[in-house]
Write a protein that holds these residues in place. Sequence first.
Motif, mmCIF file in Angstrom:
data_model
loop_
_atom_site.group_PDB
_atom_site.id
_atom_site.type_symbol
_atom_site.label_atom_id
_atom_site.label_comp_id
_atom_site.label_asym_id
_atom_site.label_seq_id
_atom_site.Cartn_x
_atom_site.Cartn_y
_atom_site.Cartn_z
ATOM 1 N N GLY A 1 0.796 -1.224 0.000
ATOM 2 C CA GLY A 1 0.000 0.000 0.000
ATOM 3 C C GLY A 1 0.825 1.269 0.000
ATOM 4 N N VAL A 2 2.084 1.186 0.457
ATOM 5 C CA VAL A 2 2.980 2.344 0.417
ATOM 6 C C VAL A 2 4.028 2.198 -0.689
ATOM 7 N N ALA A 3 4.666 1.032 -0.749
ATOM 8 C CA ALA A 3 5.794 0.850 -1.667
ATOM 9 C C ALA A 3 5.397 1.026 -3.133
ATOM 10 N N ILE B 1 5.702 4.091 -8.043
ATOM 11 C CA ILE B 1 5.091 4.423 -9.343
ATOM 12 C C ILE B 1 4.975 5.933 -9.531
ATOM 13 N N PHE B 2 4.437 6.635 -8.545
ATOM 14 C CA PHE B 2 4.234 8.083 -8.682
ATOM 15 C C PHE B 2 5.563 8.827 -8.794
ATOM 16 N N PHE B 3 6.528 8.465 -7.974
ATOM 17 C CA PHE B 3 7.817 9.152 -8.016
ATOM 18 C C PHE B 3 8.557 8.853 -9.315
ATOM 19 N N GLU B 4 8.450 7.613 -9.811
ATOM 20 C CA GLU B 4 9.113 7.268 -11.072
ATOM 21 C C GLU B 4 8.472 8.009 -12.239
ATOM 22 N N GLN B 5 7.156 8.055 -12.277
ATOM 23 C CA GLN B 5 6.460 8.746 -13.359
ATOM 24 C C GLN B 5 6.713 10.240 -13.346
ATOM 25 N N ALA B 6 6.902 10.807 -12.133
ATOM 26 C CA ALA B 6 7.163 12.238 -12.025
ATOM 27 C C ALA B 6 8.632 12.585 -12.228
ATOM 28 N N THR C 1 14.160 7.694 -6.085
ATOM 29 C CA THR C 1 12.874 7.016 -5.934
ATOM 30 C C THR C 1 12.976 5.809 -5.008
ATOM 31 N N GLY C 2 14.055 5.041 -5.189
ATOM 32 C CA GLY C 2 14.227 3.858 -4.361
ATOM 33 C C GLY C 2 14.356 4.187 -2.883
ATOM 34 N N ALA C 3 15.140 5.218 -2.573
ATOM 35 C CA ALA C 3 15.324 5.609 -1.179
ATOM 36 C C ALA C 3 14.016 6.126 -0.581
ATOM 37 N N ALA C 4 13.290 6.941 -1.358
ATOM 38 C CA ALA C 4 12.014 7.467 -0.868
ATOM 39 C C ALA C 4 11.016 6.343 -0.610
ATOM 40 N N THR C 5 11.000 5.354 -1.512
ATOM 41 C CA THR C 5 10.090 4.223 -1.336
ATOM 42 C C THR C 5 10.443 3.430 -0.088
ATOM 43 N N ALA C 6 11.716 3.175 0.106
ATOM 44 C CA ALA C 6 12.150 2.394 1.264
ATOM 45 C C ALA C 6 11.846 3.118 2.569
#
Length: 469
Positions: free
Chosen positions: A19-21, A26-31, A36-41
């Motif tokens: 629900g978070v990852a 997806i949103f950070f990669e598209q933008a 992105t990886g660090a923000a997702t983690a």
Amino acid sequence: MRDKSRWYRPVALGVDTAGVALPVAIFFEQAGQPHTGAATAVATLTWLGVLTAHRRYGQRWLGETRGVLTTLHDWLTLLGLLAVVRVLTGEHSPPALALLALAPAPLLTTACRSLTHRHLTGQRREAHAVQRALVVGEGSAVDRVVEQLASRTDHPYVVIGAVPVGPTANRSGVPEAGQLEAAPQLPDGGGADGPAVLTAARHHRADIVLVAPGSLLCGERLRTLTWAVQDAGLPLVIASGLADVALRRVRPSTAAGLHLLHVDPPLRRGPQLALKAALDRTGAALGLVLLAPLFALIALVVRLDSAGPALYRQTRIGRRGVPFTMWKFRSMAVDAHQVRPQLAAANEVDGPLFKMRADPRITRVGRVLRRTSLDELPQLLNVVRGEMSLVGPRPPLPEEVAAYGATALRRLLVKPGLTGPWQVSGRSDLSWDESLALDLRYADNWSLTTDLDLLARTVRAVVDGRGAY
């Protein structure tokens, strides 16, 4: 605990992680955001950390609640923590993008909690995932506890035996696993109570001992029994004697070694009531505007199906016994009120209510309207006028109120509602006593969060249609 399903925790962890990852990635990669990886983690680990810190994955929590408001609280905590991380690390992603990426988390978590809660409730209806309770107390106290526990299935206890105190036996039908003397000797704090209860618990394979204190089981005797049970490694629960009081209204405290329970009074006035009234009228007015085309269509169909007006008005009793005119789409023949005395013998419910599954007074269109609850929609006008609320007990007829006793009159302390506990719990399939218990529980324990929960459950109740006739 005789086990809850093992899939609850891994499914909850999986849903919370995804629900978070997934949305953040997806949103950070598209933008085109960096790191992105660090923000997702960071977002995912923080979310799981918040839920773990609040013990959402504990055995006592899983499946026990739908988790709507607790999940919202957890999500707001997540936003606060990530805001601090954002300031400390100098992360510069657009705030709107971050909020949008985090928005699915509480929705998916709530959906998962609702699924496990619904599954666990179904399991407990079949006596699975429960604790075997041995009840200890005077005969009448045992009867009250057994009756209260047997009236509902949304708890983990099933009574498998009783140990009555004194000569009075219990009348609940629960097997007696032993008996304690009315006035035992307690030399040096000892006595036969503990061994007798422990023997009964072992014989019936009890998971927990539930004690109902009384005049024969209190003070030093109760304390000694508590020591014996807990020293043997058995969990012990004390029944306070309070029933249908929401946990948020109860505050424990101690005084001179006594354990006291402070019970807050029901909300009858104040800011929450003012907010409820404002939300009721605003929501009802918006509903009248948006549903105007549907109102016109239903009115046309009702007029074409049978002779008579499209709308039906009826005197009902509102808050504090004040009568008002309630509006509904007509679902019966125009002479329904005159015909009712002839059908009195066919009444299928007890108490002052009148209900028939195959009521001959209901029209063809009326059956559809009742099945879908569309006949209730004109009551939005009553809500706008302040006579009703969006959520509350069912508005009774004057003749029903005339048959009320002192207990039933308590349901008139709050405004009647367009939907409420009666509608989401089975409607006409409920007995009078069950309906009254639901209404009294609502009236005494009302809160805005209760209303939000009932509104959410109304959608499923309307789709299900159980008890709508």
